[in-house]
Design a protein around this motif. Structure first.
Motif, short mmCIF file in Angstrom:
data_model
loop_
_atom_site.label_atom_id
_atom_site.label_comp_id
_atom_site.label_asym_id
_atom_site.label_seq_id
_atom_site.Cartn_x
_atom_site.Cartn_y
_atom_site.Cartn_z
N ALA A 44 17.15 23.04 -11.73
CA ALA A 44 17.24 22.45 -10.40
C ALA A 44 18.37 21.44 -10.41
N VAL A 45 19.16 21.43 -9.35
CA VAL A 45 20.21 20.42 -9.19
C VAL A 45 19.83 19.58 -7.98
N THR A 46 19.64 18.29 -8.21
CA THR A 46 19.23 17.41 -7.12
C THR A 46 20.21 16.24 -7.02
N GLY A 47 19.95 15.37 -6.06
CA GLY A 47 20.81 14.22 -5.85
C GLY A 47 21.08 14.04 -4.38
N PRO A 48 21.57 12.87 -3.99
CA PRO A 48 21.75 12.58 -2.56
C PRO A 48 22.81 13.46 -1.90
N SER A 49 22.79 13.46 -0.58
CA SER A 49 23.77 14.21 0.19
C SER A 49 25.17 13.74 -0.18
N GLY A 50 26.07 14.69 -0.41
CA GLY A 50 27.44 14.36 -0.76
C GLY A 50 27.66 14.13 -2.25
N ALA A 51 26.63 14.36 -3.06
CA ALA A 51 26.72 14.08 -4.50
C ALA A 51 27.56 15.09 -5.26
N GLY A 52 27.79 16.27 -4.66
CA GLY A 52 28.59 17.29 -5.34
C GLY A 52 27.80 18.53 -5.73
N LYS A 53 26.58 18.65 -5.23
CA LYS A 53 25.70 19.76 -5.63
C LYS A 53 26.27 21.12 -5.20
N VAL A 96 22.94 32.34 -2.81
CA VAL A 96 22.28 32.02 -1.54
C VAL A 96 22.96 30.76 -1.00
N PHE A 97 23.67 30.91 0.12
CA PHE A 97 24.44 29.80 0.67
C PHE A 97 23.55 28.83 1.42
N GLN A 98 24.01 27.57 1.46
CA GLN A 98 23.27 26.55 2.20
C GLN A 98 23.16 26.96 3.69
N ARG A 99 24.24 27.51 4.23
CA ARG A 99 24.16 28.07 5.60
C ARG A 99 24.26 29.59 5.44
N PHE A 100 23.15 30.23 5.53
CA PHE A 100 22.89 31.62 5.13
C PHE A 100 24.06 32.60 5.14
N HIS A 101 25.03 32.44 6.06
CA HIS A 101 26.15 33.38 6.16
C HIS A 101 25.69 34.83 6.34
N LEU A 102 24.74 35.04 7.21
CA LEU A 102 24.38 36.43 7.53
C LEU A 102 25.41 36.99 8.52
N LEU A 103 25.58 38.30 8.47
CA LEU A 103 26.51 38.94 9.41
C LEU A 103 25.76 39.20 10.71
N PRO A 104 26.21 38.59 11.82
CA PRO A 104 25.41 38.60 13.06
C PRO A 104 25.20 39.98 13.67
N LEU A 172 22.65 31.82 -7.97
CA LEU A 172 23.01 30.46 -7.55
C LEU A 172 22.47 30.29 -6.14
N ALA A 173 21.62 29.29 -5.95
CA ALA A 173 20.95 29.18 -4.67
C ALA A 173 21.03 27.74 -4.17
N ASP A 174 21.57 27.59 -2.95
CA ASP A 174 21.75 26.25 -2.38
C ASP A 174 20.61 25.97 -1.41
N GLU A 175 19.65 25.21 -1.86
CA GLU A 175 18.44 24.91 -1.07
C GLU A 175 17.80 26.17 -0.48
N PRO A 176 17.43 27.10 -1.35
CA PRO A 176 16.93 28.39 -0.84
C PRO A 176 15.60 28.26 -0.11
N THR A 202 19.23 33.90 -14.90
CA THR A 202 19.48 32.45 -14.88
C THR A 202 19.45 32.00 -13.43
N LEU A 203 18.73 30.91 -13.18
CA LEU A 203 18.62 30.39 -11.81
C LEU A 203 19.14 28.97 -11.77
N VAL A 204 20.15 28.74 -10.95
CA VAL A 204 20.63 27.37 -10.71
C VAL A 204 20.45 27.12 -9.23
N MET A 205 19.60 26.14 -8.92
CA MET A 205 19.13 25.99 -7.56
C MET A 205 19.25 24.53 -7.11
#
Ligand SMILES: Nc1ncnc2c1ncn2[C@@H]1O[C@H](COP(=O)(O)OP(=O)(O)OP(=O)(O)O)[C@@H](O)[C@H]1O
Ligand SMILES: [Mg+2]
Length: 236
Positions: A44-53, A96-104, A172-176, A202-205
């Protein structure tokens, strides 16, 4: 080109990423970060907003290049790769992107299928796998829905299914689970962690949720682009 099978071992050495360099708004999003991640582990990668996650995840996912330092996955240096090698690499991992990036314009099912290019012979198997993944994330009955017809949490689950379609060894999952209610989030988390075990994935989340972080084997805390804490828990 022959490729060694992927295992998902990650090593960052003195990785620095600076945005708006040379302006008065210069940001050291990552500042000489060193980290090693074992294959098959959950981090898990945590930390405040703007920390570089997200920046860290983007560099490991070859969505972006570091300004200095080395990003190595399975012994291959991403920052030295050519565009075609990077395309190959990106196809082999799940993101998995923080803003899903689905194709509309595509249905949920076709969004899940989008990363896999298949000939007609394999199309049937790919559709079956995509349908299976939608069922796993609890969206069996929404396969034909367009993203605009889905809730935020449902879009997030489509994005997770899409990231898993290629059976990646590295996810790699950004706030999944950021947009999911706690029960659904827990189920998705259990699914991801079970894939770490059964597929040696391997899961980095990235997560802001302490419970989610605690379920991972390891928690890395970022602050102002630096790792301020790195602990191994009992999770996973
Ligand atoms: N493309 C960009 N251009 C300029 N600055 C950027 C860019 N991307 C990120 N940054 C800056 O880099 C820093 C780290 O951003 P990052 O997105 O990695 O943070 P984060 O830890 O993921 O935050 P959050 O929890 O809000 O998602 C922030 O100060 C951000 O403003
Ligand atoms: Mg982020």
């Amino acid at each position: 080109m022959k490729q060694a099978p992927m295992t998902g071992r990650i090593e960052l050495r003195q990785v620095t990423k600076v945005y708006r360099r040379g302006t008065d708004q210069e940001v050291r999003a990552l500042d000489a970060v060193d980290v090693k991640i074992d294959p098959g582990s959950s981090v898990a990668v945590t930390g405040p907003s703007g920390a570089g996650k997200s920046t860290m995840l983007h560099l490991i996912g070859a969505m972006d290049r570091p300004d200095s330092g080395e990003v190595e996955v399975d012994g291959e240096r991403l920052e030295l790769m050519r565009d075609r090698q990077l395309d190959d690499y990106r196809r082999r991992i799940g993101f998995v992107f923080q803003r899903f990036h689905l194709l509309p314009a595509l249905t949920a099912l076709d969004n899940v299928l989008a990363p896999v290019i298949t000939d007609r012979r394999r199309a049937k198997a790919a559709r079956a796998r995509a349908t299976d993944l939608l069922r796993l994330v609890g969206l069996r009955d929404r396969a034909a829905s367009l993203p605009s017809q889905l809730s935020g949490g449902q879009m997030q689950r489509v994005a997770i299914a899409r990231a898993l379609i290629g059976a990646p060894r590295l996810l790699l999952a950004d706030e999944p689970t950021g947009n999911l209610d706690s029960d659904t989030g827990k189920e998705i988390l259990e699914l991801l962690l079970s894939l770490c075990e059964s597929e040696n994935m391997t899961l980095v989340m990235v997560t802001h949720n302490d419970e989610v972080a605690a379920a991972c084997q390891r928690t890395i805390v970022l602050r102002d682009g630096r790792i301020t804490s790195d602990t191994r828990g009992s999770g996973g």
